[in-house]
Motif scaffolding. Structure first.
Motif, PDB file in Angstrom:
ATOM      1  N   ASN A   9       0.811  -1.219   0.000  1.00 59.64           N
ATOM      2  CA  ASN A   9       0.000   0.000   0.000  1.00 59.64           C
ATOM      3  C   ASN A   9       0.845   1.269   0.000  1.00 59.64           C
ATOM      4  OD1 ASN A   9      -2.258  -1.678   0.226  1.00 59.64           O
ATOM      5  ND2 ASN A   9      -3.253  -0.326   1.706  1.00 59.64           N
ATOM      6  N   LYS A  10       1.921   1.281   0.801  1.00 58.46           N
ATOM      7  CA  LYS A  10       2.721   2.502   0.914  1.00 58.46           C
ATOM      8  C   LYS A  10       3.406   2.843  -0.409  1.00 58.46           C
ATOM      9  CE  LYS A  10       2.085   4.108   5.040  1.00 58.46           C
ATOM     10  NZ  LYS A  10       0.895   3.315   5.348  1.00 58.46           N
ATOM     11  N   LEU A  11       3.755   1.828  -1.176  1.00 57.74           N
ATOM     12  CA  LEU A  11       4.328   2.099  -2.500  1.00 57.74           C
ATOM     13  C   LEU A  11       3.290   2.755  -3.403  1.00 57.74           C
ATOM     14  CD1 LEU A  11       6.388  -1.163  -3.119  1.00 57.74           C
ATOM     15  CD2 LEU A  11       7.217   1.069  -2.347  1.00 57.74           C
ATOM     16  N   ALA A  12       2.038   2.324  -3.277  1.00 54.08           N
ATOM     17  CA  ALA A  12       0.968   2.926  -4.073  1.00 54.08           C
ATOM     18  C   ALA A  12       0.703   4.357  -3.630  1.00 54.08           C
ATOM     19  CB  ALA A  12      -0.297   2.080  -3.951  1.00 54.08           C
ATOM     20  N   THR A  13       0.811   4.619  -2.325  1.00 52.86           N
ATOM     21  CA  THR A  13       0.642   5.983  -1.821  1.00 52.86           C
ATOM     22  C   THR A  13       1.687   6.909  -2.435  1.00 52.86           C
ATOM     23  OG1 THR A  13      -0.242   5.168   0.283  1.00 52.86           O
ATOM     24  CG2 THR A  13       0.616   7.417   0.251  1.00 52.86           C
ATOM     25  N   GLU A  48      -9.725   4.798  -3.005  1.00 49.96           N
ATOM     26  CA  GLU A  48      -8.548   4.427  -3.812  1.00 49.96           C
ATOM     27  C   GLU A  48      -7.369   5.370  -3.578  1.00 49.96           C
ATOM     28  OE1 GLU A  48      -9.938   2.090  -7.631  1.00 49.96           O
ATOM     29  OE2 GLU A  48     -10.745   4.121  -7.715  1.00 49.96           O
ATOM     30  N   ARG A  49      -7.189   5.796  -2.327  1.00 51.77           N
ATOM     31  CA  ARG A  49      -6.127   6.766  -2.037  1.00 51.77           C
ATOM     32  C   ARG A  49      -4.737   6.148  -2.110  1.00 51.77           C
ATOM     33  NH1 ARG A  49      -8.715   5.963   2.935  1.00 51.77           N
ATOM     34  NH2 ARG A  49      -7.418   5.124   4.622  1.00 51.77           N
ATOM     35  N   HIS A  50      -4.641   4.839  -2.095  1.00 49.70           N
ATOM     36  CA  HIS A  50      -3.349   4.187  -2.319  1.00 49.70           C
ATOM     37  C   HIS A  50      -3.535   3.087  -3.366  1.00 49.70           C
ATOM     38  CE1 HIS A  50      -5.206   1.897   0.929  1.00 49.70           C
ATOM     39  NE2 HIS A  50      -4.904   2.824   1.818  1.00 49.70           N
ATOM     40  N   ILE A  51      -3.870   1.893  -2.972  1.00 48.31           N
ATOM     41  CA  ILE A  51      -4.150   0.839  -3.945  1.00 48.31           C
ATOM     42  C   ILE A  51      -5.452   1.137  -4.684  1.00 48.31           C
ATOM     43  CG2 ILE A  51      -4.837  -1.584  -4.171  1.00 48.31           C
ATOM     44  CD1 ILE A  51      -1.882  -1.318  -3.851  1.00 48.31           C
ATOM     45  N   LYS A  52      -5.401   1.095  -5.982  1.00 51.15           N
ATOM     46  CA  LYS A  52      -6.597   1.274  -6.796  1.00 51.15           C
ATOM     47  C   LYS A  52      -7.200  -0.094  -7.120  1.00 51.15           C
ATOM     48  CE  LYS A  52      -4.699   5.472  -8.907  1.00 51.15           C
ATOM     49  NZ  LYS A  52      -5.601   6.400  -8.200  1.00 51.15           N
TER      50      LYS A  52
END
Length: 238
Positions: A9-13, A48-52
């Protein structure tokens, strides 16, 4: 050996903060697996603020280890899981505006709801896990829903351990022993880190899987993913 599932998740953020595709989740996931991770975890939220939601579909095509999707089973989430069919779905009772997960399920109060959702996933061959606090009553309730596993919510342990209070593990050990008694597999996650994971593993019997994201990514800023993942694996091997 307890499996390590890396929550990305943090990578997506970080990716979403610039509106582009850096870091590339597909490449990062392949790298994480190549460094030794035995699973990939994502937790898409409605905003979808991190993982979409599309990330879940894209990742399904390339994940070669276990794929775990976490989330609150609103209808949109249920539909996504049934479409993607991950290895495991972990049900988490987080509010839509929650910054991060902050409580386990009341498996007694919500037993009928959980049972309905879990039956739907079980019919599709998706392993089911329920996010719970280290409470024997909640563990027993989880067993009555038809779930395959529980995921112990470990924030309280991590906080107390950092303060030097190792006795905070006791309720988790008791919950794990009860899970074993009622034939539930045991996962764990939330604020587990390189600092506390070895002790936690040593005190929890039959720990099958840990899902770690925030701490692992933060540690990797200093040490690198390629180094941090083997460091976790070493601590999870007894």
């Amino acid at each position: 050996m307890t499996k390590l599932s890396v929550n990305i998740n943090k990578l997506a953020t970080l990716r979403n903060s610039r509106g582009g595709n850096v870091p590339n989740l597909i490449k990062a996931t392949k790298d994480i697996e190549s460094f030794g991770a035995q699973g990939i975890t994502i937790h898409p939220r409605p905003d979808e603020r991190h993982i979409k939601y599309q990330d879940a579909r894209d990742l399904k095509a390339i994940v070669t280890t276990e794929f775990n999707i976490e989330g609150n089973p609103i209808q949109k989430f249920i539909d996504l899981v049934l479409e993607v069919k991950p290895t495991q779905v972990t049900l988490v009772p987080d509010a839509e505006d929650a910054i991060t997960s902050n409580a386990g399920w009341d498996t007694v109060k919500h037993k009928d709801f959980l049972k309905d959702v879990i039956t739907t996933f079980n019919k599709e061959g998706i392993r089911t896990s329920i996010f719970v606090d280290p409470d024997i009553k909640m563990v027993k309730g989880a067993a009555e829903t038809g779930a395959h596993r529980i995921e112990l919510y470990t924030e309280s342990f991590a906080h107390q351990y950092a303060q030097g209070n190792k006795s905070a593990i006791h309720n988790f050990t008791k919950a794990a022993l009860m899970a074993e008694k009622v034939e539930l597999g045991i996962n764990a996650g939330h604020d587990l880190s390189l600092e506390n994971i070895k002790f936690f593993k040593e005190q929890i019997p039959n720990l099958l899987e840990v899902s770690i994201g925030h701490a692992l990514i933060c540690e990797s800023l200093y040490l690198g993913l390629e180094n941090v993942i083997p460091m976790y694996l070493q601590r999870l091997t007894l």
